[in-house]
Design a protein around this motif. Structure first.
Motif, PDB file in Angstrom:
ATOM      1  N   THR A  53      -5.567 -32.126 -46.097  1.00 26.44           N
ATOM      2  CA  THR A  53      -6.486 -33.097 -45.412  1.00 26.44           C
ATOM      3  C   THR A  53      -5.415 -34.246 -44.674  1.00 26.44           C
ATOM      4  O   THR A  53      -5.746 -34.730 -43.722  1.00 26.44           O
ATOM      5  CB  THR A  53      -7.208 -33.983 -46.508  1.00 26.44           C
ATOM      6  N   SER A  54      -3.993 -34.297 -45.072  1.00 24.18           N
ATOM      7  CA  SER A  54      -3.236 -35.181 -44.390  1.00 24.18           C
ATOM      8  C   SER A  54      -1.632 -34.452 -44.568  1.00 24.18           C
ATOM      9  O   SER A  54      -1.342 -33.356 -45.256  1.00 24.18           O
ATOM     10  CB  SER A  54      -3.269 -36.522 -44.929  1.00 24.18           C
ATOM     11  N   ILE A  56       2.111 -33.282 -45.075  1.00 27.27           N
ATOM     12  CA  ILE A  56       3.138 -32.154 -44.894  1.00 27.27           C
ATOM     13  C   ILE A  56       1.949 -30.850 -44.852  1.00 27.27           C
ATOM     14  O   ILE A  56       2.172 -29.881 -44.102  1.00 27.27           O
ATOM     15  CB  ILE A  56       3.958 -32.144 -45.793  1.00 27.27           C
ATOM     16  N   ARG A  76      -9.541 -31.409 -52.125  1.00 25.67           N
ATOM     17  CA  ARG A  76     -10.329 -31.816 -53.303  1.00 25.67           C
ATOM     18  C   ARG A  76     -11.605 -32.296 -53.027  1.00 25.67           C
ATOM     19  O   ARG A  76     -12.717 -32.855 -53.679  1.00 25.67           O
ATOM     20  CB  ARG A  76      -9.905 -32.979 -54.379  1.00 25.67           C
ATOM     21  N   ARG A  80     -13.986 -34.047 -46.466  1.00 25.79           N
ATOM     22  CA  ARG A  80     -12.752 -34.228 -45.824  1.00 25.79           C
ATOM     23  C   ARG A  80     -11.937 -33.093 -45.523  1.00 25.79           C
ATOM     24  O   ARG A  80     -11.313 -32.795 -44.487  1.00 25.79           O
ATOM     25  CB  ARG A  80     -11.869 -35.570 -46.487  1.00 25.79           C
ATOM     26  N   ASP A 103      -9.988 -29.389 -57.026  1.00 30.43           N
ATOM     27  CA  ASP A 103      -9.141 -30.430 -57.509  1.00 30.43           C
ATOM     28  C   ASP A 103      -8.070 -29.749 -58.379  1.00 30.43           C
ATOM     29  O   ASP A 103      -8.302 -29.211 -59.433  1.00 30.43           O
ATOM     30  CB  ASP A 103      -9.869 -31.486 -58.417  1.00 30.43           C
ATOM     31  N   ASN A 130       1.239 -27.384 -52.034  1.00 27.87           N
ATOM     32  CA  ASN A 130       1.687 -28.583 -51.378  1.00 27.87           C
ATOM     33  C   ASN A 130       0.981 -29.779 -52.104  1.00 27.87           C
ATOM     34  O   ASN A 130       1.531 -30.960 -52.002  1.00 27.87           O
ATOM     35  CB  ASN A 130       1.266 -28.547 -49.957  1.00 27.87           C
ATOM     36  N   TYR A 214       6.421 -38.334 -61.672  1.00 26.59           N
ATOM     37  CA  TYR A 214       6.541 -37.589 -60.561  1.00 26.59           C
ATOM     38  C   TYR A 214       7.988 -36.648 -60.329  1.00 26.59           C
ATOM     39  O   TYR A 214       7.676 -35.153 -60.070  1.00 26.59           O
ATOM     40  CB  TYR A 214       6.424 -38.578 -59.363  1.00 26.59           C
ATOM     41  N   LYS A 218       8.180 -32.611 -60.448  1.00 28.39           N
ATOM     42  CA  LYS A 218       8.869 -31.735 -59.360  1.00 28.39           C
ATOM     43  C   LYS A 218       9.941 -30.941 -59.866  1.00 28.39           C
ATOM     44  O   LYS A 218      10.232 -30.105 -59.641  1.00 28.39           O
ATOM     45  CB  LYS A 218       9.290 -32.670 -58.321  1.00 28.39           C
ATOM     46  N   ALA A 245       9.651 -37.845 -45.111  1.00 31.69           N
ATOM     47  CA  ALA A 245       8.533 -37.562 -43.940  1.00 31.69           C
ATOM     48  C   ALA A 245       7.356 -38.783 -44.132  1.00 31.69           C
ATOM     49  O   ALA A 245       6.979 -38.949 -45.230  1.00 31.69           O
ATOM     50  CB  ALA A 245       7.952 -36.226 -44.049  1.00 31.69           C
ATOM     51  N   THR A 247       4.114 -39.973 -44.104  1.00 34.08           N
ATOM     52  CA  THR A 247       2.961 -39.302 -44.249  1.00 34.08           C
ATOM     53  C   THR A 247       1.891 -40.601 -45.027  1.00 34.08           C
ATOM     54  O   THR A 247       2.410 -41.323 -45.554  1.00 34.08           O
ATOM     55  CB  THR A 247       2.853 -38.140 -45.356  1.00 34.08           C
TER      56      THR A 247
HETATM   57  N1  LIG Z   1       6.494 -37.190 -47.505  1.00 28.58           N
HETATM   58  C1  LIG Z   1       7.450 -37.108 -48.301  1.00 28.58           C
HETATM   59  O1  LIG Z   1       8.524 -37.705 -47.781  1.00 28.58           O
HETATM   60  C2  LIG Z   1       7.673 -36.060 -49.212  1.00 28.58           C
HETATM   61  C3  LIG Z   1       8.927 -35.951 -50.125  1.00 28.58           C
HETATM   62  C4  LIG Z   1       8.996 -35.099 -51.195  1.00 28.58           C
HETATM   63  C5  LIG Z   1       7.979 -34.416 -51.472  1.00 28.58           C
HETATM   64  N2  LIG Z   1       6.925 -34.639 -50.933  1.00 28.58           N
HETATM   65  C6  LIG Z   1       5.626 -33.650 -51.499  1.00 28.58           C
HETATM   66  O2  LIG Z   1       5.015 -33.003 -50.137  1.00 28.58           O
HETATM   67  C7  LIG Z   1       3.589 -32.840 -50.640  1.00 28.58           C
HETATM   68  C8  LIG Z   1       2.556 -33.257 -49.576  1.00 28.58           C
HETATM   69  O3  LIG Z   1       2.967 -34.721 -49.402  1.00 28.58           O
HETATM   70  P1  LIG Z   1       2.483 -35.856 -48.280  1.00 28.58           P
HETATM   71  O4  LIG Z   1       3.775 -36.855 -48.274  1.00 28.58           O
HETATM   72  O5  LIG Z   1       2.109 -34.825 -47.254  1.00 28.58           O
HETATM   73  O6  LIG Z   1       1.347 -36.690 -48.993  1.00 28.58           O
HETATM   74  P2  LIG Z   1      -0.045 -36.838 -48.526  1.00 28.58           P
HETATM   75  O7  LIG Z   1      -0.259 -37.147 -47.074  1.00 28.58           O
HETATM   76  O8  LIG Z   1      -0.720 -37.724 -49.418  1.00 28.58           O
HETATM   77  O9  LIG Z   1      -0.737 -35.290 -48.708  1.00 28.58           O
HETATM   78  C9  LIG Z   1      -0.975 -35.076 -50.166  1.00 28.58           C
HETATM   79  C10 LIG Z   1      -2.091 -33.943 -50.081  1.00 28.58           C
HETATM   80  O10 LIG Z   1      -2.354 -33.547 -51.369  1.00 28.58           O
HETATM   81  C11 LIG Z   1      -3.611 -33.563 -51.743  1.00 28.58           C
HETATM   82  N3  LIG Z   1      -3.979 -33.966 -53.192  1.00 28.58           N
HETATM   83  C12 LIG Z   1      -3.200 -34.876 -53.862  1.00 28.58           C
HETATM   84  N4  LIG Z   1      -3.767 -34.809 -55.227  1.00 28.58           N
HETATM   85  C13 LIG Z   1      -4.812 -33.760 -55.103  1.00 28.58           C
HETATM   86  C14 LIG Z   1      -5.410 -32.804 -56.211  1.00 28.58           C
HETATM   87  N5  LIG Z   1      -5.357 -33.464 -57.408  1.00 28.58           N
HETATM   88  N6  LIG Z   1      -6.144 -31.757 -55.777  1.00 28.58           N
HETATM   89  C15 LIG Z   1      -6.231 -31.494 -54.496  1.00 28.58           C
HETATM   90  N7  LIG Z   1      -5.475 -32.088 -53.611  1.00 28.58           N
HETATM   91  C16 LIG Z   1      -4.843 -33.179 -53.921  1.00 28.58           C
HETATM   92  C17 LIG Z   1      -4.144 -34.764 -50.951  1.00 28.58           C
HETATM   93  O11 LIG Z   1      -5.768 -34.750 -50.916  1.00 28.58           O
HETATM   94  P3  LIG Z   1      -6.507 -36.121 -50.684  1.00 28.58           P
HETATM   95  O12 LIG Z   1      -6.688 -36.449 -49.276  1.00 28.58           O
HETATM   96  O13 LIG Z   1      -7.625 -35.849 -51.408  1.00 28.58           O
HETATM   97  O14 LIG Z   1      -5.686 -37.282 -51.300  1.00 28.58           O
HETATM   98  C18 LIG Z   1      -3.584 -34.576 -49.457  1.00 28.58           C
HETATM   99  O15 LIG Z   1      -4.287 -33.712 -48.749  1.00 28.58           O
HETATM  100  C19 LIG Z   1       3.451 -33.360 -52.036  1.00 28.58           C
HETATM  101  O16 LIG Z   1       3.750 -32.532 -52.994  1.00 28.58           O
HETATM  102  C20 LIG Z   1       4.636 -34.300 -52.013  1.00 28.58           C
HETATM  103  O17 LIG Z   1       4.884 -34.463 -53.292  1.00 28.58           O
HETATM  104  C21 LIG Z   1       6.711 -35.415 -49.839  1.00 28.58           C
END
Ligand SMILES: NC(=O)c1ccc[n+]([C@@H]2O[C@H](COP(=O)([O-])OP(=O)(O)OC[C@H]3O[C@@H](n4cnc5c(N)ncnc54)[C@H](OP(=O)(O)O)[C@@H]3O)[C@@H](O)[C@H]2O)c1
Length: 328
Positions: A53-54, A56, A76, A80, A103, A130, A214, A218, A245, A247
Motif C-alpha cells: 500500500t505504500s 518500498i 491488510r 486500500r 494481516d 516486505n 524491531y 529484523k 528511504a 516512506t
Molecule cells: N524506509 C526505510 O528506511 C526502511 C529501512 C529499513 C527497512 N525497512 C523495511 O522496509 C519495509 C517497508 O517499509 P517502508 O519504509 O516502505 O514502510 P511503509 O511505507 O510503512 O510500508 C509498510 C507496508 O507494510 C504493510 N504492513 C505493515 N504491517 C502489516 C501487517 N501486519 N500485515 C500486512 N501488511 C502490513 C503496510 O500496510 P498498511 O498500509 O496497512 O500499514 C505497508 O504497506 C519494512 O519491512 C521496513 O521494516 C524500511
C-alpha cells in the motif's frame, strides 16, 4: 568487481551514513556502472509482494509490474490494497496486478491467504516479504505473539512454507531453475542480536522498546535466511536491507530521523532497487542464504556481541516451529 569500484564500495560501507543514504546508492550505481534490468526481465514471471500500500513494497511492486511480471500484492486493508493494486497496474501501463488481503501478523489470516492462493491455481516463482512496521508500544498478535515478530518472522515463515512446493515447481522453469524469496530486513538489525533467552520477544517483564523489538525481528530474518535456504529445496532465500528511504513508515515511526536526514533519504524506488535486482539477476539467483545491500553481499555483523551462535539459532527455529505447529 573492478578494484577501484570495490574500494569505493568498501569506503562507503565503513561509514554507515554514506552507505545507507542515497549517497551510497547513487555513488555505487555510478562507479559500479549498474545496469537497469531489461524491460522484459520479468516477463512470464509471477511475484507476490507483501505490504504494497505504500513505501518500498509499493515501489517494488510497480517496478516488477513494469518489467512484465504478474504481481500479487498483499495488504491488510482490502480497500486500500485493491486501490493500490489498481494504481500500480496503471503506473505499469496496464500490467496484471492482483490484490490479496492478509494481516501478516495474524497466522489465521496468513493461513487463509495461502489456502486461497493455492486454490486459485496461480503460478508463483518469487515472494517478497516486505510488510513491516516499528511499533511504539508492545502489541500482541491475535495468537498472543509479540506483533513485530509475528508480522516480520512468524507470518512470513508460515506463508513461505505453505507456498514452498508451488514456488519450487514454478521456479523450476526459471534460469537458473530456482524460485526466489526475499526478506526485506533493515540495517537496524546490526544493533541487536537474537535474545537467546527469549528468541521471539515473548516475555513482557523485560520492558519494551520498539526500536529494539524491531531490530531483533529484523536480525531474526537475517539469521534465519541460511536455515530456510536449507529447509526449502528449490527456493533461493535472500535477506537484504534497503538503506534509509523516505516512506510513510519512516514518517510515522521516526519523524526526527526523517527531519535530520531528509535530503539524504533514498526514494522508495531506490530502497527497492536490490529487491528487484535479486529477482532479476541470474548471478544472485545462483546463491542462497545471503544478506545483501546495494546489489552486493554484506557482512551480518558490525557490532561486537551481536553474532548468533548455532545453538541460539536452533532455539529461535524451535520457537518458531512451536508457534507455527497449530497452523501447519
Ligand atoms: N524506509 C526505510 O528506511 C526502511 C529501512 C529499513 C527497512 N525497512 C523495511 O522496509 C519495509 C517497508 O517499509 P517502508 O519504509 O516502505 O514502510 P511503509 O511505507 O510503512 O510500508 C509498510 C507496508 O507494510 C504493510 N504492513 C505493515 N504491517 C502489516 C501487517 N501486519 N500485515 C500486512 N501488511 C502490513 C503496510 O500496510 P498498511 O498500509 O496497512 O500499514 C505497508 O504497506 C519494512 O519491512 C521496513 O521494516 C524500511
Amino acid at each position: 568487481m573492478e578494484p577501484w569500484t570495490d574500494l569505493v564500495d568498501r569506503a562507503l560501507e565503513v561509514g554507515v551514513v554514506g552507505s545507507f543514504t542515497n549517497v551510497g546508492l547513487r555513488v555505487r550505481r555510478r562507479v559500479g556502472r549498474w545496469t537497469d534490468p531489461a524491460p522484459d526481465a520479468l516477463a512470464g514471471r509471477s511475484v507476490m509482494i507483501t505490504g504494497t500500500t505504500s513505501g518500498i513494497g509499493r515501489a517494488a511492486a510497480t517496478a516488477c509490474a513494469r518489467l512484465g511480471a504478474t504481481v500479487h500484492t498483499v495488504g491488510r486493508d482490502p480497500e486500500r490494497t485493491a486501490v493500490a493494486a489498481q494504481e500500480i497496474a496503471e503506473a505499469a501501463g496496464g500490467a496484471t496486478v492482483h490484490a490479496w488481503t492478509a494481516d501478516l501478523g495474524d497466522l489465521a489470516s496468513v493461513r487463509t491467504l495461502a489456502t486461497d492462493f493455492l486454490a486459485a491455481g496461480h503460478p508463483l516463482d518469487s515472494l517478497v516479504h516486505n510488510a513491516g512496521a516499528l511499533l511504539a508500544r508492545r502489541t500482541l498478535s491475535p495468537q498472543g505473539h509479540e506483533a513485530t515478530v509475528a508480522t516480520m518472522v512468524l507470518g512470513p515463515t508460515l506463508l513461505t512454507e505453505s507456498l514452498a512446493p508451488l514456488l519450487a515447481a514454478s521456479g523450476a522453469a526459471l534460469v537458473p531453475p530456482i524460485a526466489r524469496v526475499v526478506f526485506v530486513a533493515s540495517g537496524g538489525m546490526y544493533l541487536q542480536g537474537v535474545d537467546a533467552a527469549d528468541p521471539l520477544g515473548e516475555r513482557s517483564d523485560r520492558g519494551y522498546r520498539g526500536t529494539v523489538a524491531y531490530a531483533r525481528a529484523k536480525r531474526a530474518q537475517v539469521v534465519l535466511t541460511d536455515r530456510w535456504a536449507h529447509r526449502w529445496p528449490g527456493v533461493a532465500v535472500h535477506a537484504m536491507h534497503p538503506g534509509w528511504a523516505a516512506t510513510p513508515g519512516v514518517h510515522e515511526s521516526l519523524p526526527r530521523f526523517e527531519r535530520v536526514l531528509g535530503p539524504w533519504l533514498r526514494t522508495p524506488t531506490e530502497g527497492a532497487d536490490t529487491i528487484v535486482w535479486l529477482l532479476t539477476d541470474p548471478a544472485a539467483a545462483g546463491m542462497s542464504g545471503r544478506f545483501w545491500h546495494d546489489r552486493r553481499e554484506r557482512t551480518t555483523i558490525r557490532v561486537p556481541g551481536t553474532a548468533t551462535s548455532p545453538g541460539t539459532t536452533d532455539r529461535l527455529v524451535a520457537a518458531i516451529d512451536d508457534a507455527l505447529s497449530p497452523w501447519r
